[in-house]
Design an enzyme around this catalytic site. Sequence first.
Site, short mmCIF file in Angstrom:
data_model
loop_
_atom_site.label_atom_id
_atom_site.label_comp_id
_atom_site.label_asym_id
_atom_site.label_seq_id
_atom_site.Cartn_x
_atom_site.Cartn_y
_atom_site.Cartn_z
N ALA A 34 0.80 -1.22 0.00
CA ALA A 34 0.00 0.00 0.00
C ALA A 34 0.83 1.27 0.00
CB ALA A 34 -0.95 0.00 1.20
N SER A 36 4.15 1.78 -0.59
CA SER A 36 5.03 1.95 -1.75
C SER A 36 4.22 2.21 -3.02
CB SER A 36 5.95 0.73 -1.93
OG SER A 36 5.22 -0.46 -2.04
N LYS A 224 -13.92 7.18 0.47
CA LYS A 224 -13.90 6.54 -0.84
C LYS A 224 -15.17 5.69 -1.01
CE LYS A 224 -9.97 5.18 0.63
NZ LYS A 224 -8.68 4.50 0.89
N GLY A 256 -7.29 2.13 -4.20
CA GLY A 256 -7.32 3.05 -3.07
C GLY A 256 -5.99 3.76 -2.86
N ASP A 257 -4.90 3.06 -3.15
CA ASP A 257 -3.58 3.67 -3.05
C ASP A 257 -3.39 4.72 -4.14
OD1 ASP A 257 -3.13 1.78 -1.01
OD2 ASP A 257 -2.34 0.32 -2.45
N ASP A 293 -0.48 -4.03 -8.94
CA ASP A 293 -0.68 -2.99 -7.94
C ASP A 293 -0.22 -1.62 -8.43
OD1 ASP A 293 -1.24 -5.31 -6.53
OD2 ASP A 293 -0.47 -4.51 -4.65
#
Length: 316
Positions: A34, A36, A224, A256-257, A293
């Site tokens: 998350a 990074s 969110k 979300g990140d 990711d």
Amino acid sequence: MDVVTLGESMVVFTPTSDGFMRNASQFTKKIGGAESNVAVGLARLGHKVGWISKLGNDEFGKAVLASLKGENVDISQVIFDSEAPTGIYFKEPRRQNSTRVYYYRKGSAASKLSPTDLNHDYLSKAKYLHITGITPALSESCKETVFEAIRLAKENGSTIVFDPNLRTKLWDEETARDTLLKMAKEADIVLPGIAEGEFLFGESDPHKLGQLFLAQGAKVVVLKMGAEGAYFSTEKESALIPGFPVKQVVDPVGAGDGFAAGFLSGLLDGLELGKAVERANAVGALVTMVNGDVDGLPERDEVEQLLNKNSEDVVR
């Protein structure tokens, strides 16, 4: 330094075929975590960002470090540990919009982070400290490290940004709720999801949740809401900022990140809150369109294209 974040990054294995992972014979290898992810997202948008962590002194740790260095993330505060491994996790894409995640991170190098690993001078240069609720769940020393980073940020006048990022598999609910609420009380900006708000307060109404987080001490709350967009609240204003339609969600992990990176980018660029949330929505949407990711984290021109297209559609 614009933003400093701290937490665990891992090597991610994903089967090349959908369905049960037990039947998979080939996997792709990527990087994920998350904090990074947020760091990479900010770097691609042109900001100066540093990541604090520990990695195993192994091939996976070296892969993580090389990847983040290649993304222009400052990794000067990353420590190699020869006695603990780099964490890994597996994604299992079961069906469209359905991905299971399996973590193998117990006893990882990152879980050995301690307050003595923090460089006070380094943290003092950050405009924003970004933290999540994942790191304190890894170990007691990680929890102490996060709260020490918070203390130093407050001492230095840095703005604290907190994403609860609830991971119920990592700790019991009572400890999780207690710790996350303590972090929310210390944060200037809180970026929860509706489900996380419901976990913490037993409430799912965006406006009520915003008021509850503000009552904890936050100055800005951005909830969110997935495809609907995001609802922001301050003492003076609140509004729903619509999301961007995505025809097909390829991989929701990391959205979300991306949202957090987009929002912080907007603040760093001096945008008003509503526009910063709009940028966050755009980045989050773009992330869902690509596997991995960090693979879908956009560069600035891609975000501007989506924002401009949305503006033109509204005008028409």
